[in-house]
Design a protein around this motif. Sequence first.
Motif, PDB file in Angstrom:
ATOM      1  N   ALA A  74       0.834  -1.198   0.000  1.00 16.76           N
ATOM      2  CA  ALA A  74       0.000   0.000   0.000  1.00 16.76           C
ATOM      3  C   ALA A  74       0.864   1.241   0.000  1.00 16.76           C
ATOM      4  N   VAL A  75       0.315   2.337  -0.534  1.00 13.58           N
ATOM      5  CA  VAL A  75       1.032   3.613  -0.575  1.00 13.58           C
ATOM      6  C   VAL A  75       0.081   4.737  -0.176  1.00 13.58           C
ATOM      7  N   LEU A  76       0.515   5.556   0.769  1.00 12.98           N
ATOM      8  CA  LEU A  76      -0.192   6.785   1.137  1.00 12.98           C
ATOM      9  C   LEU A  76       0.382   7.911   0.295  1.00 12.98           C
ATOM     10  N   VAL A  77      -0.476   8.625  -0.427  1.00 16.46           N
ATOM     11  CA  VAL A  77      -0.044   9.672  -1.352  1.00 16.46           C
ATOM     12  C   VAL A  77      -0.496  11.039  -0.845  1.00 16.46           C
ATOM     13  N   ALA A  78       0.421  11.992  -0.837  1.00 16.08           N
ATOM     14  CA  ALA A  78       0.097  13.373  -0.474  1.00 16.08           C
ATOM     15  C   ALA A  78       0.564  14.302  -1.579  1.00 16.08           C
ATOM     16  N   ALA A  79      -0.360  14.997  -2.209  1.00 13.51           N
ATOM     17  CA  ALA A  79      -0.029  15.985  -3.228  1.00 13.51           C
ATOM     18  C   ALA A  79       0.467  17.267  -2.580  1.00 13.51           C
ATOM     19  N   ARG A  85      -3.143  24.722  -0.765  1.00 12.68           N
ATOM     20  CA  ARG A  85      -4.131  23.905  -1.454  1.00 12.68           C
ATOM     21  C   ARG A  85      -3.502  22.531  -1.641  1.00 12.68           C
ATOM     22  N   ILE A  86      -4.274  21.573  -2.136  1.00 10.68           N
ATOM     23  CA  ILE A  86      -3.750  20.239  -2.410  1.00 10.68           C
ATOM     24  C   ILE A  86      -4.064  19.894  -3.849  1.00 10.68           C
ATOM     25  N   GLU A  87      -3.033  19.638  -4.631  1.00 11.62           N
ATOM     26  CA  GLU A  87      -3.192  19.383  -6.065  1.00 11.62           C
ATOM     27  C   GLU A  87      -3.641  17.933  -6.303  1.00 11.62           C
ATOM     28  N   VAL A 106      -3.931   2.193  -2.896  1.00 14.26           N
ATOM     29  CA  VAL A 106      -3.525   3.587  -2.711  1.00 14.26           C
ATOM     30  C   VAL A 106      -4.515   4.324  -1.814  1.00 14.26           C
ATOM     31  N   PHE A 107      -3.961   5.124  -0.932  1.00 16.66           N
ATOM     32  CA  PHE A 107      -4.747   5.984  -0.042  1.00 16.66           C
ATOM     33  C   PHE A 107      -4.307   7.425  -0.315  1.00 16.66           C
ATOM     34  N   THR A 108      -5.179   8.230  -0.894  1.00 19.13           N
ATOM     35  CA  THR A 108      -4.824   9.626  -1.161  1.00 19.13           C
ATOM     36  C   THR A 108      -5.269  10.481   0.021  1.00 19.13           C
ATOM     37  N   LEU A 109      -4.375  11.307   0.491  1.00 18.73           N
ATOM     38  CA  LEU A 109      -4.575  12.040   1.741  1.00 18.73           C
ATOM     39  C   LEU A 109      -5.073  13.461   1.494  1.00 18.73           C
ATOM     40  N   THR A 110      -6.216  13.771   2.062  1.00 21.04           N
ATOM     41  CA  THR A 110      -6.722  15.144   2.084  1.00 21.04           C
ATOM     42  C   THR A 110      -6.451  15.681   3.479  1.00 21.04           C
ATOM     43  N   TYR A 111      -5.333  16.389   3.615  1.00 19.05           N
ATOM     44  CA  TYR A 111      -4.855  16.822   4.922  1.00 19.05           C
ATOM     45  C   TYR A 111      -5.239  18.271   5.211  1.00 19.05           C
ATOM     46  N   ARG A 112      -5.233  18.604   6.497  1.00 13.49           N
ATOM     47  CA  ARG A 112      -5.549  19.970   6.903  1.00 13.49           C
ATOM     48  C   ARG A 112      -4.455  20.944   6.463  1.00 13.49           C
ATOM     49  N   LEU A 113      -4.876  22.122   6.062  1.00  9.77           N
ATOM     50  CA  LEU A 113      -3.954  23.173   5.650  1.00  9.77           C
ATOM     51  C   LEU A 113      -3.766  24.150   6.812  1.00  9.77           C
ATOM     52  N   PRO A 114      -2.535  24.362   7.277  1.00 11.42           N
ATOM     53  CA  PRO A 114      -2.299  25.148   8.492  1.00 11.42           C
ATOM     54  C   PRO A 114      -2.866  26.557   8.450  1.00 11.42           C
ATOM     55  N   GLY A 115      -2.963  27.151   7.257  1.00 10.90           N
ATOM     56  CA  GLY A 115      -3.467  28.512   7.153  1.00 10.90           C
ATOM     57  C   GLY A 115      -4.975  28.629   7.227  1.00 10.90           C
ATOM     58  N   GLU A 116      -5.657  27.509   7.410  1.00 10.21           N
ATOM     59  CA  GLU A 116      -7.124  27.532   7.445  1.00 10.21           C
ATOM     60  C   GLU A 116      -7.660  27.490   8.878  1.00 10.21           C
TER      61      GLU A 116
END
Length: 311
Positions: A74-79, A85-87, A106-116
């Motif tokens: 398995a692979v965790l992917v972070a754009a 933003r996250i591309e 595959v696990f695509t990560l929608t992570y928190r953005l520090p500026g939000e």
Amino acid sequence: MVTRRTVLAALGIAAYPARLFASTADTVIPLWPATPPGGGGPAGPINVSAKGAVSNIAAPSMEVFQPAKPNGAAVLVAAGGGYKRIEMKKEALSAARWLTDRGFTVFTLTYRLPGEAWNAGPLAPLQDAQRALRLIRQNASRFEVDPDRLGVLGFSAGGHLLGMASVRSAFPSYERIDAADGLSARPSFSALIYPIITLEPPYDHTSTRRILIGTHPSPERSADWSVQTHVRSGCPPMFLVQAQDDPISDPANARIMADTCKRAGVPVELHQLTSGGHGFGMGEKDTTTGVWPDYFSAWLTTVASAASTRR
């Protein structure tokens, strides 16, 4: 079955437009059972740009892409996206298609953005990455993956994030909330593509540095949020790619990481492309960047098969 659309609806978040998910993940895993550590964050639905980048992320999550013929890894992917933003379409989803074609779950990560407006500030995305790795291991049997063959693939600022997750896997970025947090957050292997590695001068002109640690950080803070500072023996094997004409992430970033890994005895493979700039994702056909996935494929064959015996 819990689907991407039903979970997002339950969370009060508008589903991503279907056109962004042509490969179509049918499962989403929220990272946190309630409010993420520290609270705060944006309100309203997630924003999706015309180019498929996401922001205004109120509920961090992972989407799962399962291959037709799984190989057990398995692979965790972070754009990337400079932590602004996250591309997802340009980087994460193209990587998911490439990896699932080769048998990886595959696990695509929608992570928190520090500026939000997250109260955890720069720790928020690292908390999400560590939690994601633990949740994948907790759900390993459900998705038919070997928890000892779990790697990460990060692009640009996502490379910084998963670089930090790789070298600081034992760092307690949040307090334990359930059984998943008793599992390891260490990736078995780590691929960082045109990554932001150092936030120290003279390579500190990036959005990553400004958003994470501000305009005038102390030398100590700049070092603490630089990936190379935390490389130690026992960190996962590293695969690095960067173009020598990268205008966003100075090409020194990948070299600094490679040199630090070598000094620490961490296996590392560095590919410096003669051209390609920044943000080329999985590469563009008939260009210099089109060759790196071939190198990556060969490296994955070695590290993914060896990961379970190394741990």
